[in-house]
Design a protein around this motif. Structure first.
Motif: not given
Length: 189
Positions: A95-107
Motif C-alpha cells: 500500500w502507498i501511504v502518506p509518509c512521515r515528514q522525517a522519511t528520507p528521500t532515499w526511501i
C-alpha cells in the motif's frame, strides 16, 4: 548461475542488515534485496547495485504493522482507508501511504508517500522481527530487467553485490506484490 555465497539463516541475515549489509531473500513472489532503511549508505549501495533511480522510492516490508509506524502517517488516512490496508495483511498487497515528514528521500524518492507491506512470508516476517523494524524490499534485479521468481534467475551482478543469501524459497506467487493507493484503493501495479 548459482551463487557462490552460502545460504544464511534468518537470524544471520537480520544481523547482517543491522550491520549495514545487503541481503538477498525470498518474498511471496520474487527474490528481493533488503537492507536497513534508516542506513543511508546501505540504501544507496542497494540503489547503485540495482541501477535504480532514487526518485522512484522503495518498498518497506515488515513482520508487523507497528514496524511501519516510524515511516508512515496513518493519521492522514480515514478509518476505512486504514482498515482496507490492514485487512490485506499479512499478505501479498503493498500500500502507498502518506509518509512521515522525517522519511528520507532515499526511501520515499520524489513522493510524499511510502510503499509498505506486512509480509505473509514467515522467514521474512521473522527476519524483520529479529532485526526489530521494517526493511527495504525491492526485487533482486537490475532496474531494466524482469523480477526473478527463482534464485537461479538472479543476475551475477546482483549476486556479486550482496552480503548474504537468506535460506528459503518464495511462496510461489508468479509476480511482485500488487501495489494499491491507500487513499483511493486503486491498483497501481
Amino acid at each position: 548461475m548459482m551463487p557462490n555465497l552460502p545460504r544464511a539463516s534468518v537470524t544471520q541475515c537480520a544481523a547482517i542488515i543491522a550491520c549495514g549489509g545487503l541481503v538477498l531473500y525470498p518474498t511471496e513472489g520474487v527474490w528481493g534485496l533488503g537492507c536497513d532503511p534508516s542506513n543511508e549508505a546501505a540504501v544507496r549501495r542497494l540503489l547503485a547495485l540495482k541501477q535504480r533511480d532514487e526518485a522512484k522510492g522503495l518498498i518497506l516490508i515488515a513482520g508487523a504493522t507497528a514496524q511501519l509506524d516510524a515511516w508512515v502517517d496513518w493519521s492522514s488516512l480515514d478509518v476505512e482507508q486504514h482498515a482496507r490496508a490492514l485487512r490485506t495483511w499479512p499478505g501479498f498487497h503493498t500500500w502507498i501511504v502518506p509518509c512521515r515528514q522525517a522519511t528520507p528521500t532515499w526511501i520515499r524518492g520524489r513522493h510524499d508517500s511510502v510503499a509498505v507491506r506486512v509480509t505473509a512470508h514467515p522467514a521474512v516476517a521473522t527476519m524483520c522481527s529479529q532485526f526489530g523494524k521494517a526493511i527495504v524490499s525491492t526485487s533482486a534485479n537490475l532496474a531494466t530487467k524482469p523480477s526473478p521468481l527463482h534464485l537461479r534467475e538472479v543476475s551475477a551482478e546482483i549476486l556479486a553485490g550482496v552480503d548474504a543469501i537468506c535460506e528459503g524459497e518464495t511462496l510461489g506467487y508468479t509476480s511482485p506484490s500488487q501495489i494499491h493507493d491507500a487513499a483511493s484503493g486503486a491498483i497501481v501495479r
